[in-house]
Scaffold this motif. Sequence first.
Motif, PDB file in Angstrom:
ATOM      1  N   ALA A 185      49.458  57.060  39.161  1.00  0.00           N
ATOM      2  CA  ALA A 185      50.719  56.385  39.475  1.00  0.00           C
ATOM      3  C   ALA A 185      50.929  56.300  40.984  1.00  0.00           C
ATOM      4  CB  ALA A 185      51.879  57.120  38.822  1.00  0.00           C
ATOM      5  N   ASP A 186      51.892  55.460  41.381  1.00  0.00           N
ATOM      6  CA  ASP A 186      52.292  55.378  42.787  1.00  0.00           C
ATOM      7  C   ASP A 186      53.181  56.560  43.152  1.00  0.00           C
ATOM      8  OD1 ASP A 186      51.128  52.765  42.997  1.00  0.00           O
ATOM      9  OD2 ASP A 186      52.930  51.923  42.088  1.00  0.00           O
ATOM     10  N   ARG A 187      53.847  57.088  42.127  1.00  0.00           N
ATOM     11  CA  ARG A 187      54.875  58.094  42.369  1.00  0.00           C
ATOM     12  C   ARG A 187      55.022  58.966  41.132  1.00  0.00           C
ATOM     13  NH1 ARG A 187      60.802  55.726  42.648  1.00  0.00           N
ATOM     14  NH2 ARG A 187      62.063  57.608  42.535  1.00  0.00           N
ATOM     15  N   VAL A 188      55.272  60.244  41.329  1.00  0.00           N
ATOM     16  CA  VAL A 188      55.419  61.182  40.211  1.00  0.00           C
ATOM     17  C   VAL A 188      56.771  61.893  40.318  1.00  0.00           C
ATOM     18  CG1 VAL A 188      54.499  63.210  39.049  1.00  0.00           C
ATOM     19  CG2 VAL A 188      52.926  61.554  40.053  1.00  0.00           C
ATOM     20  N   ILE A 189      57.551  61.807  39.224  1.00  0.00           N
ATOM     21  CA  ILE A 189      58.815  62.520  39.128  1.00  0.00           C
ATOM     22  C   ILE A 189      58.631  63.654  38.123  1.00  0.00           C
ATOM     23  CG2 ILE A 189      61.241  62.387  38.433  1.00  0.00           C
ATOM     24  CD1 ILE A 189      61.223  59.452  39.284  1.00  0.00           C
ATOM     25  N   SER A 190      58.864  64.890  38.577  1.00  0.00           N
ATOM     26  CA  SER A 190      58.727  66.061  37.708  1.00  0.00           C
ATOM     27  C   SER A 190      60.104  66.488  37.213  1.00  0.00           C
ATOM     28  CB  SER A 190      58.085  67.220  38.478  1.00  0.00           C
ATOM     29  OG  SER A 190      56.815  66.851  38.980  1.00  0.00           O
ATOM     30  N   ILE A 191      60.222  66.638  35.886  1.00  0.00           N
ATOM     31  CA  ILE A 191      61.479  67.060  35.256  1.00  0.00           C
ATOM     32  C   ILE A 191      61.326  68.483  34.736  1.00  0.00           C
ATOM     33  CG2 ILE A 191      63.138  66.584  33.403  1.00  0.00           C
ATOM     34  CD1 ILE A 191      63.187  64.347  35.305  1.00  0.00           C
ATOM     35  N   GLU A 192      62.283  69.322  35.071  1.00  0.00           N
ATOM     36  CA  GLU A 192      62.311  70.699  34.563  1.00  0.00           C
ATOM     37  C   GLU A 192      63.742  71.046  34.181  1.00  0.00           C
ATOM     38  OE1 GLU A 192      60.640  73.437  37.325  1.00  0.00           O
ATOM     39  OE2 GLU A 192      58.721  72.378  37.476  1.00  0.00           O
ATOM     40  N   ASP A 193      63.931  71.525  32.957  1.00  0.00           N
ATOM     41  CA  ASP A 193      65.257  71.945  32.477  1.00  0.00           C
ATOM     42  C   ASP A 193      66.312  70.862  32.704  1.00  0.00           C
ATOM     43  OD1 ASP A 193      64.258  74.455  31.698  1.00  0.00           O
ATOM     44  OD2 ASP A 193      64.452  75.207  33.740  1.00  0.00           O
ATOM     45  N   GLY A 194      65.928  69.604  32.452  1.00  0.00           N
ATOM     46  CA  GLY A 194      66.875  68.504  32.524  1.00  0.00           C
ATOM     47  C   GLY A 194      67.207  68.012  33.918  1.00  0.00           C
ATOM     48  N   ARG A 195      66.541  68.553  34.914  1.00  0.00           N
ATOM     49  CA  ARG A 195      66.784  68.140  36.303  1.00  0.00           C
ATOM     50  C   ARG A 195      65.487  67.655  36.958  1.00  0.00           C
ATOM     51  NH1 ARG A 195      71.548  70.080  38.637  1.00  0.00           N
ATOM     52  NH2 ARG A 195      72.747  71.555  37.367  1.00  0.00           N
ATOM     53  N   ILE A 196      65.634  66.857  38.003  1.00  0.00           N
ATOM     54  CA  ILE A 196      64.467  66.450  38.779  1.00  0.00           C
ATOM     55  C   ILE A 196      64.065  67.604  39.687  1.00  0.00           C
ATOM     56  CG2 ILE A 196      63.586  64.904  40.568  1.00  0.00           C
ATOM     57  CD1 ILE A 196      65.253  62.675  39.386  1.00  0.00           C
ATOM     58  N   ALA A 197      62.851  68.129  39.454  1.00  0.00           N
ATOM     59  CA  ALA A 197      62.356  69.245  40.257  1.00  0.00           C
ATOM     60  C   ALA A 197      61.596  68.738  41.477  1.00  0.00           C
ATOM     61  CB  ALA A 197      61.452  70.143  39.410  1.00  0.00           C
ATOM     62  N   LYS A 198      60.968  67.559  41.331  1.00  0.00           N
ATOM     63  CA  LYS A 198      60.179  67.019  42.435  1.00  0.00           C
ATOM     64  C   LYS A 198      60.049  65.508  42.243  1.00  0.00           C
ATOM     65  CE  LYS A 198      56.622  69.483  43.576  1.00  0.00           C
ATOM     66  NZ  LYS A 198      55.251  70.066  43.569  1.00  0.00           N
ATOM     67  N   ASP A 199      60.070  64.765  43.334  1.00  0.00           N
ATOM     68  CA  ASP A 199      59.893  63.316  43.322  1.00  0.00           C
ATOM     69  C   ASP A 199      59.011  62.990  44.515  1.00  0.00           C
ATOM     70  OD1 ASP A 199      60.053  60.556  43.403  1.00  0.00           O
ATOM     71  OD2 ASP A 199      62.220  60.464  43.114  1.00  0.00           O
ATOM     72  N   GLU A 200      57.755  62.691  44.226  1.00  0.00           N
ATOM     73  CA  GLU A 200      56.821  62.495  45.338  1.00  0.00           C
ATOM     74  C   GLU A 200      56.009  61.228  45.193  1.00  0.00           C
ATOM     75  OE1 GLU A 200      53.981  65.703  45.515  1.00  0.00           O
ATOM     76  OE2 GLU A 200      54.004  65.968  43.338  1.00  0.00           O
ATOM     77  N   VAL A 201      55.803  60.551  46.323  1.00  0.00           N
ATOM     78  CA  VAL A 201      54.952  59.369  46.400  1.00  0.00           C
ATOM     79  C   VAL A 201      53.526  59.851  46.618  1.00  0.00           C
ATOM     80  CG1 VAL A 201      54.433  57.276  47.706  1.00  0.00           C
ATOM     81  CG2 VAL A 201      56.806  57.954  47.316  1.00  0.00           C
ATOM     82  N   LEU A 202      52.600  59.304  45.833  1.00  0.00           N
ATOM     83  CA  LEU A 202      51.200  59.692  45.951  1.00  0.00           C
ATOM     84  C   LEU A 202      50.510  58.778  46.956  1.00  0.00           C
ATOM     85  CD1 LEU A 202      50.219  60.317  42.220  1.00  0.00           C
ATOM     86  CD2 LEU A 202      51.169  61.915  43.877  1.00  0.00           C
ATOM     87  N   THR A 203      49.743  59.358  47.827  1.00  0.00           N
ATOM     88  CA  THR A 203      48.992  58.577  48.810  1.00  0.00           C
ATOM     89  C   THR A 203      47.533  58.528  48.408  1.00  0.00           C
ATOM     90  OG1 THR A 203      48.715  60.576  50.172  1.00  0.00           O
ATOM     91  CG2 THR A 203      50.545  59.110  50.715  1.00  0.00           C
ATOM     92  N   VAL A 204      46.914  57.393  48.641  1.00  0.00           N
ATOM     93  CA  VAL A 204      45.505  57.217  48.252  1.00  0.00           C
ATOM     94  C   VAL A 204      44.623  57.878  49.288  1.00  0.00           C
ATOM     95  CG1 VAL A 204      43.702  55.526  47.797  1.00  0.00           C
ATOM     96  CG2 VAL A 204      46.052  55.037  47.146  1.00  0.00           C
TER      97      VAL A 204
ATOM     98  N   ALA B 189      55.204  57.791  37.202  1.00  0.00           N
ATOM     99  CA  ALA B 189      54.925  58.723  36.101  1.00  0.00           C
ATOM    100  C   ALA B 189      56.000  59.798  36.087  1.00  0.00           C
ATOM    101  CB  ALA B 189      53.549  59.354  36.272  1.00  0.00           C
ATOM    102  N   ILE B 190      56.504  60.106  34.893  1.00  0.00           N
ATOM    103  CA  ILE B 190      57.477  61.187  34.722  1.00  0.00           C
ATOM    104  C   ILE B 190      56.807  62.286  33.909  1.00  0.00           C
ATOM    105  CG2 ILE B 190      59.714  61.842  33.766  1.00  0.00           C
ATOM    106  CD1 ILE B 190      60.671  59.009  34.257  1.00  0.00           C
ATOM    107  N   ILE B 191      56.721  63.472  34.507  1.00  0.00           N
ATOM    108  CA  ILE B 191      56.026  64.577  33.868  1.00  0.00           C
ATOM    109  C   ILE B 191      56.964  65.764  33.709  1.00  0.00           C
ATOM    110  CG2 ILE B 191      53.794  63.835  34.779  1.00  0.00           C
ATOM    111  CD1 ILE B 191      53.983  66.138  36.815  1.00  0.00           C
ATOM    112  N   GLY B 192      56.558  66.686  32.850  1.00  0.00           N
ATOM    113  CA  GLY B 192      57.347  67.892  32.624  1.00  0.00           C
ATOM    114  C   GLY B 192      56.920  68.549  31.332  1.00  0.00           C
ATOM    115  N   PRO B 193      57.208  69.830  31.182  1.00  0.00           N
ATOM    116  CA  PRO B 193      56.831  70.539  29.957  1.00  0.00           C
ATOM    117  C   PRO B 193      57.644  70.046  28.765  1.00  0.00           C
ATOM    118  CG  PRO B 193      58.202  71.928  31.350  1.00  0.00           C
ATOM    119  CD  PRO B 193      57.886  70.709  32.158  1.00  0.00           C
ATOM    120  N   SER B 194      57.202  70.404  27.563  1.00  0.00           N
ATOM    121  CA  SER B 194      57.953  70.064  26.353  1.00  0.00           C
ATOM    122  C   SER B 194      59.362  70.633  26.450  1.00  0.00           C
ATOM    123  CB  SER B 194      57.253  70.632  25.116  1.00  0.00           C
ATOM    124  OG  SER B 194      56.005  70.018  24.930  1.00  0.00           O
TER     125      SER B 194
END
Length: 227
Positions: free
Chosen positions: A208-227, A37-42
């Motif tokens: 998702a298995d993993r979440v990538i957070s985008i802020e101001d055109g850059r990757i702010a965080k990339d984390e694997v989610l654990t169940v 999943a790729i998330i981030g503000p508008s």
Amino acid sequence: MEILRVEHLSKVYGKGETAVHALNDVSFSVQKGEFVAIIGPSGSGKSTLLHILGGVDKPSSGKVYVEGTDMYSLNNTQLAVFRRRQIGLIYQFYNLIPVLNVEENITLPLLLDGRKVDAAYLRELLNTLGLSQRVGHLPNELSGGQQQRVSIGRALINSPALVLADEPTGNLDSKSSAEIMNLLKLYNKKYSQTLVVITHDENIALQADRVISIEDGRIAKDEVLTV
């Protein structure tokens, strides 16, 4: 096995003082069968990223590899064929052809490619999507959830290397949203279909298995989610 690799991707709109850096030096990779999943503000650049991954928009610099192929080393004709065969795109507003019925909309990528439809796989796809009784219906005869199921079928008909979904539940009620996500997760788990979803919805991101957070055109965080 690596399906997607993004290297130092940047996208700039405009020039000089008015230039807008929609993406700025973005790098990551996705393995076969991952649900990312790729998330981030508008305005964060996440939709720009998805459009570049899907071959819809070209980067200003950087590279995108899908199954080892450098997408933007291809000419426009080669890119169109590669995109049709290797990437499935699912949009928020379905983008179905209004004069084509369910079966015709789903099989359109194959027909554009001059390839034969695998009847057995089409039947399986229609059954899984719950559309077997709707094959002759036009888009305006379907609910929003059914239309999105058709767009999922169209994205999957080629068994692509990568499925990209841009806010796939953004235009649906909560019940239909849950059904659509369950279908996408089914194909992700049952068929190891690699899935990248752009979403504002935290509940979807957490599936998702993993979440990538985008802020101001850059990757702010990339984390694997654990169940």
